[in-house]
Write an enzyme that holds these catalytic residues in place. Structure first.
Site, PDB file in Angstrom:
ATOM      1  NE  ARG A 155      -5.891 -12.773   4.927  1.00 33.42           N
ATOM      2  CZ  ARG A 155      -6.604 -11.649   5.029  1.00 33.42           C
ATOM      3  NH1 ARG A 155      -6.451 -10.651   4.144  1.00 33.42           N
ATOM      4  NH2 ARG A 155      -7.460 -11.492   6.000  1.00 33.42           N
ATOM      5  CB  THR A 201      -6.969  -6.495   9.808  1.00 30.29           C
ATOM      6  OG1 THR A 201      -7.414  -7.623   9.053  1.00 30.29           O
ATOM      7  CG2 THR A 201      -7.349  -5.223   9.093  1.00 30.29           C
ATOM      8  CE  LYS A 226      -3.830  -2.368   2.368  1.00 29.78           C
ATOM      9  NZ  LYS A 226      -4.555  -2.502   3.665  1.00 29.78           N
ATOM     10  CG  ASN A 271      -3.294  -2.596   7.143  1.00 29.27           C
ATOM     11  OD1 ASN A 271      -3.225  -2.083   6.026  1.00 29.27           O
ATOM     12  ND2 ASN A 271      -4.309  -3.357   7.501  1.00 29.27           N
ATOM     13  CE1 TYR A 327      -8.881  -3.391   0.690  1.00 27.31           C
ATOM     14  CE2 TYR A 327      -8.287  -1.664  -0.867  1.00 27.31           C
ATOM     15  CZ  TYR A 327      -7.922  -2.615   0.073  1.00 27.31           C
ATOM     16  OH  TYR A 327      -6.592  -2.786   0.401  1.00 27.31           O
ATOM     17  CG  HIS A 332      -4.908  -6.458  -0.318  1.00 25.68           C
ATOM     18  ND1 HIS A 332      -6.120  -6.538   0.332  1.00 25.68           N
ATOM     19  CD2 HIS A 332      -4.960  -7.353  -1.341  1.00 25.68           C
ATOM     20  CE1 HIS A 332      -6.884  -7.443  -0.297  1.00 25.68           C
ATOM     21  NE2 HIS A 332      -6.204  -7.948  -1.310  1.00 25.68           N
ATOM     22  CG  PHE A 334     -13.156   0.825   7.419  1.00 28.76           C
ATOM     23  CD1 PHE A 334     -12.578   0.358   6.241  1.00 28.76           C
ATOM     24  CD2 PHE A 334     -13.868  -0.080   8.204  1.00 28.76           C
ATOM     25  CE1 PHE A 334     -12.700  -0.967   5.847  1.00 28.76           C
ATOM     26  CE2 PHE A 334     -13.993  -1.420   7.819  1.00 28.76           C
ATOM     27  CZ  PHE A 334     -13.408  -1.855   6.633  1.00 28.76           C
ATOM     28  CD  GLU A 338      -8.545  -9.445  -3.497  1.00 26.88           C
ATOM     29  OE1 GLU A 338      -7.339  -9.700  -3.289  1.00 26.88           O
ATOM     30  OE2 GLU A 338      -9.380  -9.318  -2.583  1.00 26.88           O
ATOM     31  NE  ARG A 397      -1.977  -5.996   7.129  1.00 30.11           N
ATOM     32  CZ  ARG A 397      -3.115  -6.525   6.701  1.00 30.11           C
ATOM     33  NH1 ARG A 397      -3.685  -7.516   7.372  1.00 30.11           N
ATOM     34  NH2 ARG A 397      -3.690  -6.076   5.599  1.00 30.11           N
TER      35      ARG A 397
HETATM   36  N1  UDP Z   1      -9.437  -0.992   7.512  1.00 27.24           N
HETATM   37  C1  UDP Z   1      -9.461   0.164   8.254  1.00 27.24           C
HETATM   38  N2  UDP Z   1     -10.182   0.195   9.408  1.00 27.24           N
HETATM   39  C2  UDP Z   1     -10.870  -0.886   9.860  1.00 27.24           C
HETATM   40  C3  UDP Z   1     -10.851  -2.065   9.102  1.00 27.24           C
HETATM   41  C4  UDP Z   1     -10.126  -2.096   7.921  1.00 27.24           C
HETATM   42  O1  UDP Z   1      -8.848   1.159   7.878  1.00 27.24           O
HETATM   43  O2  UDP Z   1     -11.510  -0.801  10.928  1.00 27.24           O
HETATM   44  C5  UDP Z   1      -8.672  -1.026   6.255  1.00 27.24           C
HETATM   45  C6  UDP Z   1      -7.283  -1.677   6.422  1.00 27.24           C
HETATM   46  O3  UDP Z   1      -6.390  -1.013   5.517  1.00 27.24           O
HETATM   47  C7  UDP Z   1      -7.546  -3.095   5.956  1.00 27.24           C
HETATM   48  C8  UDP Z   1      -8.536  -2.847   4.809  1.00 27.24           C
HETATM   49  O4  UDP Z   1      -9.367  -1.805   5.295  1.00 27.24           O
HETATM   50  O5  UDP Z   1      -6.342  -3.747   5.532  1.00 27.24           O
HETATM   51  C9  UDP Z   1      -9.389  -4.040   4.427  1.00 27.24           C
HETATM   52  O6  UDP Z   1      -9.998  -4.561   5.598  1.00 27.24           O
HETATM   53  P1  UDP Z   1     -10.060  -6.142   5.825  1.00 27.24           P
HETATM   54  O7  UDP Z   1     -10.947  -6.382   6.998  1.00 27.24           O
HETATM   55  O8  UDP Z   1     -10.406  -6.824   4.551  1.00 27.24           O
HETATM   56  O9  UDP Z   1      -8.559  -6.481   6.289  1.00 27.24           O
HETATM   57  P2  UDP Z   1      -7.378  -7.269   5.548  1.00 27.24           P
HETATM   58  O10 UDP Z   1      -8.000  -8.320   4.663  1.00 27.24           O
HETATM   59  O11 UDP Z   1      -6.577  -6.242   4.784  1.00 27.24           O
HETATM   60  O12 UDP Z   1      -6.569  -7.864   6.667  1.00 27.24           O
HETATM   61 MG    MG Z   2      -9.561  -8.224   3.303  1.00 29.36          MG
END
Ligand code: UDP
Ligand code: MG
Length: 149
Positions: A85, A91, A9, A112, A49, A115, A57, A126, A102
């Site tokens: 993952r 996350t 990112k 974070n 997304y 992705h 958010f 994706e 992370r």
């Molecule tokens: N995100 C955020 N606030 C939140 C949850 C998610 O800013 O409370 C952002 C964060 O950058 C995250 C992305 O949205 O990586 C996608 O969320 P997801 O739950 O899919 O997490 P990921 O798959 O990236 O772990």
């Molecule tokens: Mg996700």
């Protein structure tokens, strides 16, 4: 071989973490199949997304992803989706284990660094959003013969 979509990112690109992240995936034995540095257009941010469109958010997430260049990649390997993952970590970096990307390199859920697709179905979707089939390079890593049983 399985595939996944991984993206450094804008915070990760600005902090010079592309090399560190690529190194970790390479050292694991995973194979890079495609990569591109770009400012992601809004339409593809929204597609990427899609599941979060209605979340509170989402507007700040979109702003974050469009705040600078992203480094988009496709990686290949056996069981790669869960493996990457795990390497990425939770996350929220505050909950991410040390040793994860992370956990080692980020502090804030809104910054974070990386992705990675969360299922083989998401990976397929994706990859299709960001790359055309011709952009996926088909080759053999010289160490594949010793990486797999
Ligand atoms: N995100 C955020 N606030 C939140 C949850 C998610 O800013 O409370 C952002 C964060 O950058 C995250 C992305 O949205 O990586 C996608 O969320 P997801 O739950 O899919 O997490 P990921 O798959 O990236 O772990
Ligand atoms: Mg996700």
């Amino acid at each position: 071989m399985d595939r996944t979509f991984v993206m450094v990112k804008p915070d990760g690109v600005q902090r010079g973490l592309v090399g560190e992240i690529v190194s970790r995936l390479e050292a694991k034995g995973l194979k890079m199949a495609a990569a591109r540095l770009e400012m992601m257009p809004e339409a593809r941010v929204t597609e990427q997304y899609r599941e979060h469109l209605e979340k509170p958010f989402f507007p700040t997430l979109r702003q974050y992803i469009m705040s600078g260049p992203c480094f988009l990649m496709v990686w290949e390997g056996k069981d790669i989706v869960p493996i990457v993952r795990k390497m990425v970590g939770a996350t929220n970096p505050a909950a991410a284990e040390p040793g994860t990307i992370r956990g080692d390199l980020a502090l804030d859920i809104g910054r974070n660094v990386i992705h990675a697709s969360d299922s083989p179905e998401s990976a397929k979707r994706e990859i299709g959003i960001h790359f055309s089939p011709e952009e996926l390079v088909d080759y053999t890593r010289i160490d594949e013969a010793v990486l797999y049983e």
